[in-house]
Design a protein around this motif. Structure first.
Motif, PDB file in Angstrom:
ATOM      1  N   ALA A   1      -7.874  -1.792   0.363  1.00 57.66           N
ATOM      2  CA  ALA A   1      -8.494  -0.817  -0.529  1.00 57.66           C
ATOM      3  C   ALA A   1      -9.086   0.341   0.258  1.00 57.66           C
ATOM      4  O   ALA A   1      -8.952   1.502  -0.126  1.00 57.66           O
ATOM      5  CB  ALA A   1      -9.569  -1.493  -1.379  1.00 57.66           C
ATOM      6  N   LEU A   2      -9.703   0.027   1.395  1.00 52.70           N
ATOM      7  CA  LEU A   2     -10.328   1.066   2.218  1.00 52.70           C
ATOM      8  C   LEU A   2      -9.283   2.021   2.786  1.00 52.70           C
ATOM      9  O   LEU A   2      -9.504   3.234   2.848  1.00 52.70           O
ATOM     10  CB  LEU A   2     -11.128   0.422   3.342  1.00 52.70           C
ATOM     11  CG  LEU A   2     -11.980   1.370   4.206  1.00 52.70           C
ATOM     12  CD1 LEU A   2     -12.978   2.115   3.333  1.00 52.70           C
ATOM     13  CD2 LEU A   2     -12.689   0.589   5.295  1.00 52.70           C
ATOM     14  N   ARG A   3      -8.140   1.507   3.179  1.00 54.15           N
ATOM     15  CA  ARG A   3      -7.079   2.386   3.702  1.00 54.15           C
ATOM     16  C   ARG A   3      -6.571   3.332   2.621  1.00 54.15           C
ATOM     17  O   ARG A   3      -6.344   4.515   2.876  1.00 54.15           O
ATOM     18  CB  ARG A   3      -5.940   1.529   4.268  1.00 54.15           C
ATOM     19  CG  ARG A   3      -6.260   0.889   5.616  1.00 54.15           C
ATOM     20  CD  ARG A   3      -5.007   0.321   6.257  1.00 54.15           C
ATOM     21  NE  ARG A   3      -4.514  -0.846   5.542  1.00 54.15           N
ATOM     22  CZ  ARG A   3      -4.878  -2.103   5.824  1.00 54.15           C
ATOM     23  NH1 ARG A   3      -5.753  -2.334   6.792  1.00 54.15           N
ATOM     24  NH2 ARG A   3      -4.375  -3.110   5.149  1.00 54.15           N
ATOM     25  N   LEU A   4      -6.410   2.807   1.419  1.00 54.61           N
ATOM     26  CA  LEU A   4      -5.957   3.659   0.321  1.00 54.61           C
ATOM     27  C   LEU A   4      -7.029   4.677  -0.063  1.00 54.61           C
ATOM     28  O   LEU A   4      -6.714   5.803  -0.455  1.00 54.61           O
ATOM     29  CB  LEU A   4      -5.586   2.799  -0.888  1.00 54.61           C
ATOM     30  CG  LEU A   4      -4.306   1.981  -0.756  1.00 54.61           C
ATOM     31  CD1 LEU A   4      -4.047   1.179  -2.016  1.00 54.61           C
ATOM     32  CD2 LEU A   4      -3.110   2.897  -0.468  1.00 54.61           C
TER      33      LEU A   4
ATOM     34  N   SER B   1      -4.998   2.368  -9.154  1.00 53.10           N
ATOM     35  CA  SER B   1      -4.788   1.024  -9.699  1.00 53.10           C
ATOM     36  C   SER B   1      -4.679  -0.012  -8.589  1.00 53.10           C
ATOM     37  O   SER B   1      -5.175  -1.141  -8.717  1.00 53.10           O
ATOM     38  CB  SER B   1      -3.514   0.995 -10.564  1.00 53.10           C
ATOM     39  OG  SER B   1      -3.604   1.907 -11.637  1.00 53.10           O
ATOM     40  N   ALA B   2      -4.033   0.367  -7.480  1.00 50.43           N
ATOM     41  CA  ALA B   2      -3.908  -0.556  -6.351  1.00 50.43           C
ATOM     42  C   ALA B   2      -5.272  -0.831  -5.715  1.00 50.43           C
ATOM     43  O   ALA B   2      -5.566  -1.973  -5.338  1.00 50.43           O
ATOM     44  CB  ALA B   2      -2.946   0.025  -5.318  1.00 50.43           C
TER      45      ALA B   2
ATOM     46  N   GLU C   1       0.836  -1.203   0.000  1.00 53.37           N
ATOM     47  CA  GLU C   1       0.000   0.000   0.000  1.00 53.37           C
ATOM     48  C   GLU C   1       0.872   1.256   0.000  1.00 53.37           C
ATOM     49  O   GLU C   1       0.615   2.204  -0.735  1.00 53.37           O
ATOM     50  CB  GLU C   1      -0.924  -0.005   1.215  1.00 53.37           C
ATOM     51  CG  GLU C   1      -1.884  -1.189   1.244  1.00 53.37           C
ATOM     52  CD  GLU C   1      -2.392  -1.471   2.638  1.00 53.37           C
ATOM     53  OE1 GLU C   1      -2.441  -0.518   3.450  1.00 53.37           O
ATOM     54  OE2 GLU C   1      -2.727  -2.633   2.938  1.00 53.37           O
ATOM     55  N   TRP C   2       1.902   1.245   0.848  1.00 55.74           N
ATOM     56  CA  TRP C   2       2.789   2.390   0.899  1.00 55.74           C
ATOM     57  C   TRP C   2       3.520   2.589  -0.426  1.00 55.74           C
ATOM     58  O   TRP C   2       3.764   3.727  -0.857  1.00 55.74           O
ATOM     59  CB  TRP C   2       3.796   2.218   2.029  1.00 55.74           C
ATOM     60  CG  TRP C   2       4.860   3.286   2.046  1.00 55.74           C
ATOM     61  CD1 TRP C   2       6.186   3.132   1.860  1.00 55.74           C
ATOM     62  CD2 TRP C   2       4.655   4.688   2.254  1.00 55.74           C
ATOM     63  NE1 TRP C   2       6.838   4.339   1.932  1.00 55.74           N
ATOM     64  CE2 TRP C   2       5.910   5.306   2.172  1.00 55.74           C
ATOM     65  CE3 TRP C   2       3.518   5.471   2.483  1.00 55.74           C
ATOM     66  CZ2 TRP C   2       6.081   6.692   2.321  1.00 55.74           C
ATOM     67  CZ3 TRP C   2       3.684   6.848   2.642  1.00 55.74           C
ATOM     68  CH2 TRP C   2       4.950   7.437   2.553  1.00 55.74           C
TER      69      TRP C   2
ATOM     70  N   GLU D   1      -5.818   9.837 -11.014  1.00 57.34           N
ATOM     71  CA  GLU D   1      -6.039   9.368 -12.383  1.00 57.34           C
ATOM     72  C   GLU D   1      -5.961   7.835 -12.467  1.00 57.34           C
ATOM     73  O   GLU D   1      -5.056   7.212 -11.912  1.00 57.34           O
ATOM     74  CB  GLU D   1      -5.005  10.000 -13.313  1.00 57.34           C
ATOM     75  CG  GLU D   1      -4.986   9.439 -14.718  1.00 57.34           C
ATOM     76  CD  GLU D   1      -6.367   9.400 -15.361  1.00 57.34           C
ATOM     77  OE1 GLU D   1      -6.637   8.441 -16.099  1.00 57.34           O
ATOM     78  OE2 GLU D   1      -7.178  10.313 -15.103  1.00 57.34           O
ATOM     79  N   PHE D   2      -6.905   7.246 -13.198  1.00 54.92           N
ATOM     80  CA  PHE D   2      -6.970   5.786 -13.287  1.00 54.92           C
ATOM     81  C   PHE D   2      -7.139   5.295 -14.724  1.00 54.92           C
ATOM     82  O   PHE D   2      -6.318   4.530 -15.228  1.00 54.92           O
ATOM     83  CB  PHE D   2      -8.120   5.259 -12.433  1.00 54.92           C
ATOM     84  CG  PHE D   2      -8.366   3.783 -12.576  1.00 54.92           C
ATOM     85  CD1 PHE D   2      -7.450   2.872 -12.085  1.00 54.92           C
ATOM     86  CD2 PHE D   2      -9.505   3.309 -13.204  1.00 54.92           C
ATOM     87  CE1 PHE D   2      -7.655   1.510 -12.221  1.00 54.92           C
ATOM     88  CE2 PHE D   2      -9.735   1.952 -13.341  1.00 54.92           C
ATOM     89  CZ  PHE D   2      -8.804   1.043 -12.845  1.00 54.92           C
TER      90      PHE D   2
END
Length: 230
Positions: free
Chosen positions: A198-201, A183-184, A8-9, A163-164
């Protein structure tokens, strides 16, 4: 951000890197384009204005596909650049290019509004004193437009961070190379048990976006107050 895992980082760090280069790389052209649209009259001005805002209208996937056709290894520009060792497709540099193009309209619009708010009489007064057009721009227009330039840069940075569509189409979703936060998040949602990551990001994305919007609003208010007091 110790509550973020290594993967994530990595996505957050790459997103910051991509957004920073997208913003810095597009800023000189953004200032020039905004100034041209605000001050110059020339054939094709409306066409240029339309091209600048085209990424806002087109589906991001279309923009990404056009970038792949143009800057891919077999594209007219990408093929030539590859011969001198510059590659955009499926590299983080391509992610920065895609993010920069998608953010460019927001940057130009903010800067253009700031330039248009500058009193032309101030520029004319400097010109009558013998200053060249370039010197007038550097000493009068640019300083008075600086808050708008900063606001445009902040908005572009926030847009580039999120942007994705164009990015994943142009450079795919390669961990450590092109996997930015959006993207992650998409990748985590495709695997069982990835919802927490996903929620943390998502939380990080919201925090960065809100901070950018608040900063942009503050700079816009300062710009308006500065012009009103001029």
């Amino acid at each position: 951000m110790t509550w973020l895992g290594p993967e994530e980082w990595q996505a957050v760090a790459l997103s910051l890197k991509v957004a920073l280069w997208a913003t810095l790389g597009g800023l000189p052209l953004g200032i020039l384009t905004a100034y041209a649209l605000a001050r110059w009259s020339f054939p094709g001005k409306q066409l240029l204005n339309g091209l600048v805002h085209l990424p806002l209208i087109l589906p991001p996937v279309v923009t990404g596909y056009l970038l792949l056709l143009t800057f891919g290894t077999r594209g007219p520009i990408g093929g030539a650049l590859q011969e001198i060792g510059i590659t955009f497709a499926f590299r983080w540099t391509g992610a920065a290019l895609a993010a920069g193009i998608m953010a460019f309209p927001l940057m130009v619009r903010a800067i253009r509004l700031s330039v248009e708010a500058v009193d032309p009489r101030l520029e004319e007064a400097a010109a009558t004193l013998g200053a060249s057009r370039m010197w007038v721009f550097a000493t009068v227009t640019l300083p008075l437009s600086l808050p708008g330039i900063l606001a445009g840069a902040v908005l572009a940075f926030a847009k580039a961070m999120g942007e994705f569509g164009a990015t994943i189409t142009f450079v795919s979703n390669i961990p450590g190379e092109t996997r930015t936060m959006p993207s992650a998040i998409y990748a985590f949602l495709q695997v069982p048990g990835g919802e927490s990551s996903a929620l943390r990001l998502v939380a990080v994305s919201v925090a960065i976006a809100m901070s950018a919007l608040l900063l942009s609003e503050m700079l816009a208010r300062r710009a308006a107050a500065r012009v009103a007091g001029a």
